[in-house]
Scaffold this motif. Structure first.
Motif, PDB file in Angstrom:
ATOM      1  N   VAL A 158     -95.873 -47.319 -42.170  1.00  0.00           N
ATOM      2  CA  VAL A 158     -95.537 -47.507 -40.756  1.00  0.00           C
ATOM      3  C   VAL A 158     -94.045 -47.778 -40.606  1.00  0.00           C
ATOM      4  CG1 VAL A 158     -95.960 -48.931 -38.710  1.00  0.00           C
ATOM      5  CG2 VAL A 158     -97.853 -48.330 -40.235  1.00  0.00           C
ATOM      6  N   PHE A 159     -93.478 -48.484 -41.585  1.00  0.00           N
ATOM      7  CA  PHE A 159     -92.040 -48.765 -41.574  1.00  0.00           C
ATOM      8  C   PHE A 159     -91.241 -47.462 -41.560  1.00  0.00           C
ATOM      9  CE2 PHE A 159     -88.316 -49.395 -44.483  1.00  0.00           C
ATOM     10  CZ  PHE A 159     -87.498 -49.992 -43.549  1.00  0.00           C
ATOM     11  N   ILE A 160     -91.639 -46.501 -42.387  1.00  0.00           N
ATOM     12  CA  ILE A 160     -90.959 -45.200 -42.416  1.00  0.00           C
ATOM     13  C   ILE A 160     -91.224 -44.444 -41.126  1.00  0.00           C
ATOM     14  CG2 ILE A 160     -90.663 -43.073 -43.710  1.00  0.00           C
ATOM     15  CD1 ILE A 160     -89.821 -45.595 -45.220  1.00  0.00           C
ATOM     16  N   TYR A 161     -92.459 -44.476 -40.652  1.00  0.00           N
ATOM     17  CA  TYR A 161     -92.829 -43.753 -39.435  1.00  0.00           C
ATOM     18  C   TYR A 161     -92.033 -44.255 -38.238  1.00  0.00           C
ATOM     19  CZ  TYR A 161     -95.786 -42.045 -35.616  1.00  0.00           C
ATOM     20  OH  TYR A 161     -96.251 -41.433 -34.475  1.00  0.00           O
ATOM     21  N   ALA A 162     -91.849 -45.570 -38.150  1.00  0.00           N
ATOM     22  CA  ALA A 162     -91.142 -46.150 -37.007  1.00  0.00           C
ATOM     23  C   ALA A 162     -89.644 -45.915 -37.082  1.00  0.00           C
ATOM     24  CB  ALA A 162     -91.434 -47.649 -36.913  1.00  0.00           C
ATOM     25  N   ARG A 163     -89.110 -45.712 -38.293  1.00  0.00           N
ATOM     26  CA  ARG A 163     -87.651 -45.593 -38.476  1.00  0.00           C
ATOM     27  C   ARG A 163     -87.226 -44.186 -38.893  1.00  0.00           C
ATOM     28  NH1 ARG A 163     -83.931 -50.024 -37.873  1.00  0.00           N
ATOM     29  NH2 ARG A 163     -85.189 -51.884 -37.561  1.00  0.00           N
ATOM     30  N   ILE A 164     -88.117 -43.217 -38.822  1.00  0.00           N
ATOM     31  CA  ILE A 164     -87.822 -41.902 -39.371  1.00  0.00           C
ATOM     32  C   ILE A 164     -86.622 -41.258 -38.701  1.00  0.00           C
ATOM     33  CG2 ILE A 164     -89.446 -40.734 -37.820  1.00  0.00           C
ATOM     34  CD1 ILE A 164     -88.645 -39.853 -41.511  1.00  0.00           C
ATOM     35  N   TYR A 204     -81.178 -39.129 -38.934  1.00  0.00           N
ATOM     36  CA  TYR A 204     -80.009 -38.840 -38.093  1.00  0.00           C
ATOM     37  C   TYR A 204     -79.033 -40.004 -37.971  1.00  0.00           C
ATOM     38  CZ  TYR A 204     -83.208 -35.164 -36.502  1.00  0.00           C
ATOM     39  OH  TYR A 204     -84.093 -34.116 -36.448  1.00  0.00           O
ATOM     40  N   GLY A 205     -79.310 -41.130 -38.571  1.00  0.00           N
ATOM     41  CA  GLY A 205     -78.443 -42.285 -38.395  1.00  0.00           C
ATOM     42  C   GLY A 205     -78.553 -42.828 -36.988  1.00  0.00           C
ATOM     43  N   PHE A 206     -77.394 -43.060 -36.376  1.00  0.00           N
ATOM     44  CA  PHE A 206     -77.363 -43.593 -35.015  1.00  0.00           C
ATOM     45  C   PHE A 206     -77.064 -42.503 -33.983  1.00  0.00           C
ATOM     46  CE2 PHE A 206     -75.945 -46.885 -38.015  1.00  0.00           C
ATOM     47  CZ  PHE A 206     -76.968 -47.801 -37.840  1.00  0.00           C
ATOM     48  N   TYR A 207     -77.316 -41.261 -34.375  1.00  0.00           N
ATOM     49  CA  TYR A 207     -77.116 -40.138 -33.457  1.00  0.00           C
ATOM     50  C   TYR A 207     -78.096 -40.279 -32.290  1.00  0.00           C
ATOM     51  CZ  TYR A 207     -75.176 -35.455 -32.733  1.00  0.00           C
ATOM     52  OH  TYR A 207     -74.474 -34.377 -32.262  1.00  0.00           O
ATOM     53  N   GLY A 216     -77.661 -41.313 -42.129  1.00  0.00           N
ATOM     54  CA  GLY A 216     -78.928 -40.903 -42.693  1.00  0.00           C
ATOM     55  C   GLY A 216     -78.829 -39.644 -43.533  1.00  0.00           C
ATOM     56  N   LEU A 217     -79.926 -38.920 -43.598  1.00  0.00           N
ATOM     57  CA  LEU A 217     -79.967 -37.684 -44.379  1.00  0.00           C
ATOM     58  C   LEU A 217     -78.955 -36.672 -43.853  1.00  0.00           C
ATOM     59  CD1 LEU A 217     -81.370 -36.020 -46.595  1.00  0.00           C
ATOM     60  CD2 LEU A 217     -83.015 -35.278 -44.865  1.00  0.00           C
TER      61      LEU A 217
END
Length: 366
Positions: free
Chosen positions: A77-83, A88-91, A157-158
């Protein structure tokens, strides 16, 4: 004369072919290897079931807060909420379509270059190397054609990891080739300059280069002159990586027999044509594994940009772990980041093996 009756060839014994033959050759070829294989299988028996149970069977997958993680397994859920932040970072979310569009154009261009039989590869390659970077820059940063201006400080991010590694690779390769040729030049001044450059950049760690580019360089610039932090990082990475590319390419040049250059000279080819048409194509085929290793190292070394407050994939994951709402899920964050790094690095490695087989370099791919 006695006539011998011919019989069809017998198939090889079962112990030398198929699964049994592969096991005998790779896992049970000797007593020490057999013991190590049994120990490894026992360790896998102890770890894999527990990992599968934690990561898949007992894991929580969907939710918006840590309250959704009620089991003893992984909290995806942590990954799902922050994906979105990890990718994209803070884009800004409403502008992320611009990043997706740029990524789609780049992927399509690469596929057209990779797929055999596609016509116009020279034009596609020129577009990918010369025109696409300009399109991507204005598409991502905005400020023209009604696009909202997005500061590079919001990139992360990526997305940022791929930008840093791709630009570094593309910029370092041609510069590294020139340095390799310069180091083998017959002109003493050119050779000395190239040797000095290569040894200087190979003698310092990348983290020092990034620190100098971000913190120290602005101190030497005239008042009011400043370069974007991301641009400084890109320049530092490209200059640093070109020194390593130069040494890899130089090894390939030394592997080419001198007779190749002599044969080209006997045909009336000058130095430029000899290198471009005869020597370099053979040398680059030889050094494909070394170049890929260098590019993989660069892809992983982009994590060092966190020292200058640029949040790449790993940096954005680490920053998310400090959120009080998501404390205690470091394993999930690092597993997610590690999986993405592995996917890209493994993909580059397998493609390099494909190139070796395609160009018949003589290296045995596994």
């Amino acid at each position: 004369m006695h006539e011998f009756e011919k019989h069809p060839d017998l198939p090889p014994p079962t112990s030398q072919m198929g699964v049994v033959g592969w096991l005998r050759k790779n896992l049970f070829s000797s007593i020490p290897n057999s013991i190590m294989t049994v120990i490894a299988l026992y360790l896998l028996y102890l770890t894999i079931p527990a990992m599968v149970e934690w990561a898949l069977i007992n894991a929580d997958w969907v939710g918006s807060s840590r309250e959704a993680c009620s089991s003893d397994g992984a909290c995806w859920v942590f990954i799902y909420a922050r994906i979105n932040q990890f990718l994209y970072g803070f884009y800004p979310v409403e502008e992320q379509w611009r990043v997706n569009l740029g990524a789609a154009i780049f992927v399509v261009s690469l596929l057209l270059l990779v797929i055999r039989g596609v016509p116009g590869k020279a034009w596609i390659g020129g577009f990918t190397l010369l025109i696409f970077p300009v399109i991507a820059f204005f598409l991502f940063s905005g400020g023209i054609f009604g696009l909202e201006k997005i500061s590079t400080s919001n990139w992360g991010g990526l997305m940022l990891t791929l930008i840093l590694s791709t630009v570094g690779i593309v910029a370092a390769l041609p510069f590294g080739i020139l340095l390799a040729l310069g180091r083998r030049s017959d002109m003493p001044i050119v050779r000395a300059l190239c040797v000095s450059y290569i040894e200087l950049w190979r003698g310092v760690p990348l983290i020092t280069v990034l620190f100098m580019a971000s913190v120290m360089l602005p101190l030497f610039l005239p008042s009011g002159v400043n370069f974007d932090k991301l641009l400084r990082a890109l320049v530092g990475i490209a200059l640093f990586q070109s020194a390593y590319v130069a040494e890899v390419v130089r090894g390939g040049l030394q592997a080419i027999a001198k007779g190749q250059s002599e044969a080209a000279a006997s045909l009336g080819l000058n130095y430029r044509k000899t290198m471009a048409l005869i020597v370099l194509p053979q040398a680059l085929k030889v050094v494909i594994p070394g170049l890929v290793v260098t590019f993989i190292e660069l892809f992983k070394d982009t994590t060092l940009v966190s020292i200058i407050s640029l949040f790449d994939l790993l940096g954005i994951v680490q920053s998310a772990l400090t959120d009080p709402s998501w404390l205690g899920f470091a394993i999930e964050g690092y597993v997610f980041a590690g999986l993405l790094y592995w996917v890209f690095c493994f993909g580059m490695s397998r493609y390099s093996m494909h190139l070796e087989r395609r160009f018949e370099t003589g290296h045995k791919g596994s």
